[in-house]
Write an enzyme that holds these catalytic residues in place. Sequence first.
Site, PDB file in Angstrom:
ATOM      1  N   HIS A  59      -7.954   1.143  -6.199  1.00  0.00           N
ATOM      2  CA  HIS A  59      -7.174   0.310  -5.272  1.00  0.00           C
ATOM      3  C   HIS A  59      -5.716   0.721  -5.365  1.00  0.00           C
ATOM      4  CE1 HIS A  59     -10.598  -2.236  -4.599  1.00  0.00           C
ATOM      5  NE2 HIS A  59     -10.787  -2.247  -5.901  1.00  0.00           N
TER       6      HIS A  59
ATOM      7  N   TYR B  40       0.790  -1.232   0.000  1.00  0.00           N
ATOM      8  CA  TYR B  40       0.000   0.000   0.000  1.00  0.00           C
ATOM      9  C   TYR B  40       0.823   1.285   0.000  1.00  0.00           C
ATOM     10  CZ  TYR B  40      -3.445  -3.553   1.122  1.00  0.00           C
ATOM     11  OH  TYR B  40      -4.229  -4.678   1.078  1.00  0.00           O
TER      12      TYR B  40
ATOM     13  N   GLU C 272     -13.752   3.212  -8.981  1.00  0.00           N
ATOM     14  CA  GLU C 272     -13.209   2.318  -7.946  1.00  0.00           C
ATOM     15  C   GLU C 272     -11.685   2.393  -7.998  1.00  0.00           C
ATOM     16  OE1 GLU C 272     -14.557  -1.707  -8.576  1.00  0.00           O
ATOM     17  OE2 GLU C 272     -13.049  -2.555  -7.229  1.00  0.00           O
TER      18      GLU C 272
END
Length: 149
Positions: free
Chosen positions: A103, A25, A101
Amino acid sequence: MSNKSILVLHGPNLNLLGVREPEHYGKTTLEDINQALTKQAQQAGVNLECFQSNSEAELVTKIQSIAAKKVDYVIINPAAYTHTSVAMRDALSAIKVPFIEVHLSNVYAREAFRKHSYFSDIAIGVISGLGAKGYELALDYAIEKINHS
Ligand code: DQA
């Protein structure tokens, strides 16, 4: 400032960005991401709200609240709820506001369970694997769309 508004929704555990599994991340914190998006929106003259919750119920309630306010576009990283939440999908279908969306990690390059999303087929588009830059690109797109609508 125009009367256009964008809502950025962050799902569970994204409050831990910066310390949580940086190999997936990155090292950018959620506050850094939100600050950069706020600046980007201000420069474009668009209102921006960022909201993070670890609770599915709170996220559903927040999505439902869009119907009463005036929100033109949603950018959402549903995090783990991507792979589980029919309730959040249904809420987004109900409010009929276009969404992207996002990620941070490339969900297709990880465990098999991350390859399925309850959101992708009803999203305008999906950005996965570009780290914090993915939010910036999504916001850029949303701004362009709402300014030309
Ligand atoms: C994530 C990917 C999800 O699979 C995971 O559960 C997350 C974050 C991402 O941004 O890469 O919490 O949405």
